[in-house]
Design an enzyme around this catalytic site. Sequence first.
Site, short mmCIF file in Angstrom:
data_model
loop_
_atom_site.label_atom_id
_atom_site.label_comp_id
_atom_site.label_asym_id
_atom_site.label_seq_id
_atom_site.Cartn_x
_atom_site.Cartn_y
_atom_site.Cartn_z
N GLY A 148 0.79 -1.17 0.05
CA GLY A 148 0.09 -0.10 -0.38
C GLY A 148 1.02 1.12 -0.06
O GLY A 148 1.63 1.09 0.80
N ARG A 189 1.36 -5.16 -5.24
CA ARG A 189 1.38 -6.55 -4.48
C ARG A 189 1.49 -7.70 -5.37
O ARG A 189 0.68 -7.92 -6.20
CB ARG A 189 0.18 -6.82 -3.64
CG ARG A 189 -0.06 -5.53 -2.79
CD ARG A 189 -1.00 -5.86 -1.74
NE ARG A 189 -1.31 -4.77 -0.57
CZ ARG A 189 -2.14 -3.98 -0.47
NH1 ARG A 189 -2.93 -3.61 -1.40
NH2 ARG A 189 -2.11 -2.82 0.53
N ASP A 226 5.64 -4.44 6.37
CA ASP A 226 6.30 -5.64 6.63
C ASP A 226 6.26 -6.77 5.65
O ASP A 226 7.09 -7.57 5.61
CB ASP A 226 6.08 -6.02 8.09
CG ASP A 226 4.31 -6.15 8.09
OD1 ASP A 226 3.79 -6.00 7.27
OD2 ASP A 226 4.11 -6.39 9.44
N GLY A 227 5.21 -6.78 4.96
CA GLY A 227 4.89 -7.81 3.86
C GLY A 227 6.17 -7.68 3.08
O GLY A 227 6.68 -8.56 2.28
N THR A 255 4.20 2.92 5.95
CA THR A 255 2.65 2.54 5.74
C THR A 255 2.07 3.54 6.56
O THR A 255 2.61 4.04 7.57
CB THR A 255 2.44 1.10 6.27
OG1 THR A 255 1.17 1.10 6.61
CG2 THR A 255 3.47 0.55 7.49
N ASP A 278 -0.38 2.73 8.33
CA ASP A 278 -0.88 2.26 9.49
C ASP A 278 0.08 2.21 10.66
O ASP A 278 -0.34 2.02 11.88
CB ASP A 278 -0.95 0.59 9.36
CG ASP A 278 -2.20 0.29 8.32
OD1 ASP A 278 -3.03 1.19 8.31
OD2 ASP A 278 -2.10 -0.70 7.64
N ASP A 296 2.33 0.34 11.74
CA ASP A 296 2.46 -0.98 12.41
C ASP A 296 3.51 -1.68 12.34
O ASP A 296 3.54 -2.93 12.21
CB ASP A 296 1.07 -1.67 12.06
CG ASP A 296 1.13 -2.20 10.67
OD1 ASP A 296 2.08 -1.64 9.87
OD2 ASP A 296 0.38 -2.89 10.00
N ARG A 318 -6.45 -2.44 8.96
CA ARG A 318 -7.06 -3.54 9.03
C ARG A 318 -6.79 -4.50 10.39
O ARG A 318 -7.40 -5.21 11.03
CB ARG A 318 -6.76 -4.43 8.02
CG ARG A 318 -7.85 -5.45 7.39
CD ARG A 318 -7.27 -6.02 6.00
NE ARG A 318 -7.68 -5.04 4.86
CZ ARG A 318 -7.22 -5.03 3.40
NH1 ARG A 318 -6.46 -6.19 3.45
NH2 ARG A 318 -7.39 -4.37 2.62
O1 F6P Z 1 -1.99 0.83 3.50
C1 F6P Z 1 -2.50 0.23 4.88
C2 F6P Z 1 -3.85 -0.06 4.40
O2 F6P Z 1 -4.39 1.27 3.99
C3 F6P Z 1 -4.79 -0.81 5.22
O3 F6P Z 1 -4.87 0.21 6.52
C4 F6P Z 1 -5.62 -1.33 4.81
O4 F6P Z 1 -6.24 -2.51 5.28
C5 F6P Z 1 -5.27 -1.64 3.46
O5 F6P Z 1 -4.08 -0.93 3.21
C6 F6P Z 1 -6.11 -1.57 2.22
O6 F6P Z 1 -5.42 -1.55 1.20
P1 F6P Z 1 -6.06 -1.72 -0.54
O7 F6P Z 1 -6.94 -0.91 -0.58
O8 F6P Z 1 -4.62 -1.39 -1.14
O9 F6P Z 1 -5.88 -3.04 -0.35
#
Ligand code: F6P
Length: 323
Positions: A15, A76, A107-108, A129, A131, A133, A175
């Site tokens: 993301g 991704r 982290d992924g 990110t 997040d 996290d 998430r």
């Molecule tokens: O970038 C992190 C994040 O925004 C998370 O909070 C969220 O769950 C996820 O990415 C959603 O990403 P996408 O809409 O690109 O699948």
Amino acid sequence: MESKIKKIGVLTSGGDAPGMNAAIRAVVRAARARGIEVVGVRRGYAGLIAGDIIPMYVRDVSNILQAGGTALFSARSKEFCTEEGMQKAIDVCQENGIEGLVVIGGDGSFRGAGDLSARGIPCVGVPATIDNDISSTDYTIGFDTCINCVVDMVDRIRDTMRSHERCSVVEVMGRHAGYVALHAGIATGATFVMVPEVPCSVVDVIKKIEEGRRFGKTNFIVLVAEGVGHAEELSRYIQDTTGIVTRATVLGHVQRGGSPTSRDRVLASRFGNLAVELLAIGKSNRVVGVKNDALVDYDLHEALAMKREFPMDLYVMNDIISI
Ligand code: F6P
């Protein structure tokens, strides 16, 4: 000191986050300043496998510092998680003379960087990110911009909730992590914050709203991280249970865009420069970070295994002062 490597690649993965461009710019300029050649890998690991590689000179990163998103695109890649995909990526690095890779992402993306490092392609991870996290750093690139965006949006919602004496449930990203909800919740005076890290139920939300009512509160903001609940459902429950007119807002991807704050630009610049420094002195399999405002770097696998306690003191504090 002369660099141990002659050519590096830089990619953004997972993301996107505001500030990624500032990190790319820093990587390119810091490397060129040391006489290291730089290429940009477009579309993350998918682009690496496909050989989607462009040369990057100092002027190629002019005027991107202030832009949200990532000029190198992000993706991704499922293929990269396979043995075949990984081998293709290694072959592309070797064919292009890439002796080191800066991986900007979450982290992924770092897991992939660890695998590449183990197979002879030195990698350094740069945490980015919204997040926030990643346990090995206090802050990730993009978090500050994201929470400032959420604060701006919730302040606007609050204006109209106050006028109509209503309740608003705002669903924010996260998430698996509640840092966005927690920080934005404190900064907007949210009555209740629901995060994945702290078990709670809708009954707790109602209790808090009722308590606020007894103290004369006439409008309410409930922030919910997407990982624990949905704004529509929760709104309906609050309205049916309390009789307070309740509206739902899902902020969505607006939180992931926009021009990075100065804080994110500075952090990204520091991270990008350090990542190049590490590769230049021959380090591999590292991730950069910031702890108490000082730059740090850790072994990638150790960093991924780190656990950070959710700041319960902040959560409890918000619960007390949001009455
Ligand atoms: O970038 C992190 C994040 O925004 C998370 O909070 C969220 O769950 C996820 O990415 C959603 O990403 P996408 O809409 O690109 O699948």
